[in-house]
Design an enzyme around this catalytic site. Sequence first.
Site, PDB file in Angstrom:
ATOM      1  N   GLU A 101       0.825  -1.201   0.000  1.00  0.00           N
ATOM      2  CA  GLU A 101       0.000   0.000   0.000  1.00  0.00           C
ATOM      3  C   GLU A 101       0.862   1.254   0.000  1.00  0.00           C
ATOM      4  O   GLU A 101       1.999   1.247   0.456  1.00  0.00           O
ATOM      5  CB  GLU A 101      -0.918  -0.004   1.226  1.00  0.00           C
ATOM      6  CG  GLU A 101      -1.746  -1.277   1.254  1.00  0.00           C
ATOM      7  CD  GLU A 101      -2.914  -1.246   2.219  1.00  0.00           C
ATOM      8  OE1 GLU A 101      -3.188  -0.169   2.791  1.00  0.00           O
ATOM      9  OE2 GLU A 101      -3.532  -2.294   2.387  1.00  0.00           O
ATOM     10  N   CYS A 114       3.525   8.336   1.691  1.00  0.00           N
ATOM     11  CA  CYS A 114       3.974   7.310   2.640  1.00  0.00           C
ATOM     12  C   CYS A 114       4.164   6.016   1.834  1.00  0.00           C
ATOM     13  O   CYS A 114       3.216   5.494   1.255  1.00  0.00           O
ATOM     14  CB  CYS A 114       2.903   7.148   3.717  1.00  0.00           C
ATOM     15  SG  CYS A 114       3.247   5.845   4.909  1.00  0.00           S
ATOM     16  N   CYS A 121       5.913  -7.641   6.723  1.00  0.00           N
ATOM     17  CA  CYS A 121       6.987  -7.223   7.623  1.00  0.00           C
ATOM     18  C   CYS A 121       7.279  -8.367   8.574  1.00  0.00           C
ATOM     19  O   CYS A 121       6.368  -9.061   9.026  1.00  0.00           O
ATOM     20  CB  CYS A 121       6.566  -5.989   8.410  1.00  0.00           C
ATOM     21  SG  CYS A 121       7.883  -5.307   9.460  1.00  0.00           S
ATOM     22  N   CYS A 125       5.517  -6.617  15.352  1.00  0.00           N
ATOM     23  CA  CYS A 125       4.939  -5.771  16.407  1.00  0.00           C
ATOM     24  C   CYS A 125       3.444  -6.088  16.476  1.00  0.00           C
ATOM     25  O   CYS A 125       2.733  -5.984  15.477  1.00  0.00           O
ATOM     26  CB  CYS A 125       5.163  -4.291  16.098  1.00  0.00           C
ATOM     27  SG  CYS A 125       6.908  -3.863  15.868  1.00  0.00           S
ATOM     28  N   CYS A 128       0.542  -3.698  15.196  1.00  0.00           N
ATOM     29  CA  CYS A 128       0.611  -3.205  13.814  1.00  0.00           C
ATOM     30  C   CYS A 128       0.008  -4.242  12.873  1.00  0.00           C
ATOM     31  O   CYS A 128       0.375  -5.422  12.913  1.00  0.00           O
ATOM     32  CB  CYS A 128       2.068  -2.943  13.441  1.00  0.00           C
ATOM     33  SG  CYS A 128       2.321  -2.550  11.696  1.00  0.00           S
ATOM     34  N   GLY A 169       6.395  -2.596   6.017  1.00  0.00           N
ATOM     35  CA  GLY A 169       7.767  -3.093   5.974  1.00  0.00           C
ATOM     36  C   GLY A 169       8.729  -2.330   6.861  1.00  0.00           C
ATOM     37  O   GLY A 169       8.442  -1.230   7.342  1.00  0.00           O
ATOM     38  N   GLU A 170       9.890  -2.934   7.055  1.00  0.00           N
ATOM     39  CA  GLU A 170      10.964  -2.324   7.847  1.00  0.00           C
ATOM     40  C   GLU A 170      12.076  -1.919   6.869  1.00  0.00           C
ATOM     41  O   GLU A 170      12.790  -2.774   6.331  1.00  0.00           O
ATOM     42  CB  GLU A 170      11.466  -3.336   8.883  1.00  0.00           C
ATOM     43  CG  GLU A 170      12.766  -2.981   9.560  1.00  0.00           C
ATOM     44  CD  GLU A 170      12.817  -1.558  10.148  1.00  0.00           C
ATOM     45  OE1 GLU A 170      11.846  -1.116  10.772  1.00  0.00           O
ATOM     46  OE2 GLU A 170      13.847  -0.896   9.941  1.00  0.00           O
ATOM     47  N   SER A 199      11.705   5.607   8.705  1.00  0.00           N
ATOM     48  CA  SER A 199      11.243   5.205  10.025  1.00  0.00           C
ATOM     49  C   SER A 199      11.655   3.759  10.266  1.00  0.00           C
ATOM     50  O   SER A 199      11.410   2.887   9.436  1.00  0.00           O
ATOM     51  CB  SER A 199       9.716   5.336  10.077  1.00  0.00           C
ATOM     52  OG  SER A 199       9.217   4.900  11.318  1.00  0.00           O
ATOM     53  N   SER A 222      10.761   4.121  15.877  1.00  0.00           N
ATOM     54  CA  SER A 222       9.484   3.702  16.453  1.00  0.00           C
ATOM     55  C   SER A 222       9.756   3.142  17.839  1.00  0.00           C
ATOM     56  O   SER A 222      10.093   1.979  17.991  1.00  0.00           O
ATOM     57  CB  SER A 222       8.825   2.641  15.561  1.00  0.00           C
ATOM     58  OG  SER A 222       8.519   3.223  14.317  1.00  0.00           O
ATOM     59  N   LEU A 223       9.615   3.997  18.829  1.00  0.00           N
ATOM     60  CA  LEU A 223      10.052   3.629  20.177  1.00  0.00           C
ATOM     61  C   LEU A 223       8.953   2.887  20.944  1.00  0.00           C
ATOM     62  O   LEU A 223       9.115   1.742  21.336  1.00  0.00           O
ATOM     63  CB  LEU A 223      10.488   4.898  20.914  1.00  0.00           C
ATOM     64  CG  LEU A 223      11.400   4.700  22.110  1.00  0.00           C
ATOM     65  CD1 LEU A 223      12.738   4.095  21.705  1.00  0.00           C
ATOM     66  CD2 LEU A 223      11.617   6.028  22.830  1.00  0.00           C
ATOM     67  N   HIS A 224       7.854   3.562  21.195  1.00  0.00           N
ATOM     68  CA  HIS A 224       6.634   3.004  21.820  1.00  0.00           C
ATOM     69  C   HIS A 224       6.795   2.567  23.274  1.00  0.00           C
ATOM     70  O   HIS A 224       5.795   2.382  23.967  1.00  0.00           O
ATOM     71  CB  HIS A 224       6.051   1.842  21.000  1.00  0.00           C
ATOM     72  CG  HIS A 224       5.831   2.163  19.565  1.00  0.00           C
ATOM     73  ND1 HIS A 224       5.133   3.270  19.144  1.00  0.00           N
ATOM     74  CD2 HIS A 224       6.243   1.534  18.431  1.00  0.00           C
ATOM     75  CE1 HIS A 224       5.115   3.306  17.815  1.00  0.00           C
ATOM     76  NE2 HIS A 224       5.783   2.276  17.355  1.00  0.00           N
ATOM     77  N   ASN A 298      -4.058   3.265  16.416  1.00  0.00           N
ATOM     78  CA  ASN A 298      -5.190   2.966  15.537  1.00  0.00           C
ATOM     79  C   ASN A 298      -5.599   1.518  15.748  1.00  0.00           C
ATOM     80  O   ASN A 298      -4.740   0.650  15.875  1.00  0.00           O
ATOM     81  CB  ASN A 298      -4.794   3.173  14.077  1.00  0.00           C
ATOM     82  CG  ASN A 298      -4.592   4.632  13.762  1.00  0.00           C
ATOM     83  OD1 ASN A 298      -5.490   5.440  13.943  1.00  0.00           O
ATOM     84  ND2 ASN A 298      -3.400   4.978  13.326  1.00  0.00           N
ATOM     85  N   CYS A 341      -1.769   4.833  10.265  1.00  0.00           N
ATOM     86  CA  CYS A 341      -0.548   4.114  10.638  1.00  0.00           C
ATOM     87  C   CYS A 341      -0.867   2.723  11.143  1.00  0.00           C
ATOM     88  O   CYS A 341      -1.690   2.550  12.029  1.00  0.00           O
ATOM     89  CB  CYS A 341       0.184   4.830  11.754  1.00  0.00           C
ATOM     90  SG  CYS A 341       0.596   6.498  11.386  1.00  0.00           S
TER      91      CYS A 341
HETATM   92  N1  SAH Z   1       8.807  -0.586  10.218  1.00  0.00           N
HETATM   93  C1  SAH Z   1       8.991   0.834  10.316  1.00  0.00           C
HETATM   94  C2  SAH Z   1       8.090   1.652   9.418  1.00  0.00           C
HETATM   95  C3  SAH Z   1       6.632   1.281   9.254  1.00  0.00           C
HETATM   96  S1  SAH Z   1       5.455   1.640  10.502  1.00  0.00           S
HETATM   97  C4  SAH Z   1       8.837   1.266  11.742  1.00  0.00           C
HETATM   98  O1  SAH Z   1       8.472   0.473  12.579  1.00  0.00           O
HETATM   99  O2  SAH Z   1       9.137   2.424  12.036  1.00  0.00           O
HETATM  100  C5  SAH Z   1       5.232   3.360  10.641  1.00  0.00           C
HETATM  101  C6  SAH Z   1       4.819   3.768  12.060  1.00  0.00           C
HETATM  102  O3  SAH Z   1       3.469   3.368  12.372  1.00  0.00           O
HETATM  103  C7  SAH Z   1       5.693   3.108  13.118  1.00  0.00           C
HETATM  104  O4  SAH Z   1       6.065   4.053  14.080  1.00  0.00           O
HETATM  105  C8  SAH Z   1       4.754   2.092  13.709  1.00  0.00           C
HETATM  106  O5  SAH Z   1       5.150   1.697  14.983  1.00  0.00           O
HETATM  107  C9  SAH Z   1       3.456   2.827  13.671  1.00  0.00           C
HETATM  108  N2  SAH Z   1       2.285   1.976  13.884  1.00  0.00           N
HETATM  109  C10 SAH Z   1       2.166   0.675  13.586  1.00  0.00           C
HETATM  110  N3  SAH Z   1       0.947   0.225  13.955  1.00  0.00           N
HETATM  111  C11 SAH Z   1       0.290   1.265  14.479  1.00  0.00           C
HETATM  112  C12 SAH Z   1      -1.018   1.429  15.019  1.00  0.00           C
HETATM  113  N4  SAH Z   1      -1.886   0.413  15.063  1.00  0.00           N
HETATM  114  N5  SAH Z   1      -1.354   2.652  15.463  1.00  0.00           N
HETATM  115  C13 SAH Z   1      -0.493   3.682  15.401  1.00  0.00           C
HETATM  116  N6  SAH Z   1       0.743   3.593  14.903  1.00  0.00           N
HETATM  117  C14 SAH Z   1       1.137   2.392  14.448  1.00  0.00           C
END
Ligand code: SAH
Length: 357
Positions: A101, A114, A121, A125, A128, A169-170, A199, A222-224, A298, A341
């Site tokens: 996408e 984007c 991927c 996570c 995601c 993807g990463e 990212s 992408s820390l979280h 999301n 996202c």
């Molecule tokens: N793999 C890379 C890039 C793709 S994801 C990465 O992890 O950075 C792009 C961003 O969307 C990342 O920060 C990811 O953690 C975030 N993301 C993934 N799932 C999400 C969700 N359900 N809600 C909000 N952000 C999300």
Amino acid sequence: MNEFTVAGVSHRDAPVLRYDPTRAELADLLAGEPRYRLDQVWEGLHQRGDDIDDLTNVSKALRTRLREALPSGLTPEHESISDNGDTVKWLWRLHDGHHIETVLMHYAERTTVCVSSQAGCAMACGFCATGQGGFDRHLSVGEIVEQVIRARHTSAPRRVSNIVFMGMGEPFANYDRTWAAVERINTDIGIGARHITISTVGLIPGIERLAEESLPVNLAISLHAADDELRNELVPINARYPLEDLAQACERYLAAKNRRLSFEWALIDGVNDRSVDAERLARLSRRLRAHVNLIPLNPTPGYPTRGTPLPRVYGFRDELTDLGANATVRRTRGTEIDAACGQLRANRQIVDPPRRR
Ligand code: SAH
């Protein structure tokens, strides 16, 4: 099927797609043509549009030959529009039946595309949607570049100003092709390096390589979570690249590049939105002078926990700000078309070809 090497990768089993060849490889393809033809075709492909027929300054016969030698890599399977036309999402079918996408987002002051760097991927996570679906394969350089070309075509007359590698993807798990695509997007499509953001989930070897590159693109992590216990749960690759190692890699990157980092933090209700999370995050972002992008999680089909309610999102931001961290809340785009996202590929009823194990 051709045998072709693109960015050091053999395409023995894969077709050469329209944006795969380097300039030198395109020159081989145009052997026998006058020399200026290479510039015409190369610039035409990157500047003019998304169709070989847009190359009106070359003969019809050559256009036919190019169309056959260099097929488009992206077949639109679905296009959805939301936010009053300001967000457009494509679901593309790849030549081997996998899907990716791309999202185009217009804002008052910029237009961002984007892009995906892989089909699926492998980072897994849990929150995601792409991670929930697993890994299909790496994208080729051409498959990445063509996403920008196609989105730019739809965006016109509004100019695409920014590119973010935040689709499926990463990017650092597909470093060589991602980087070759970045260079092409910069040099041949004309988007400034400072307007391109990669990212990553935090793959340290990728951060180290990026520190060596001369193009000053932006890096988002992408820390979280800012403690290993929680981050191991949310971002499983943390077990391999734990936070202190990641922080030190970021410090080396900052020393080499002197560029501002950003952290992405998807706020998950009751999971990473507590005051203790704000304190840990503030400490790390002050140490690395990183800007924090807060995104309310999301919803995705495979993850039961919901996003932090908006009042707490802003409360969390205020706590960070009070602790001396630099934080903003990112507006969600495309939620109603599953383009937000982490939602890419969510709710899709499409069957990909079986995975090779
Ligand atoms: N793999 C890379 C890039 C793709 S994801 C990465 O992890 O950075 C792009 C961003 O969307 C990342 O920060 C990811 O953690 C975030 N993301 C993934 N799932 C999400 C969700 N359900 N809600 C909000 N952000 C999300």
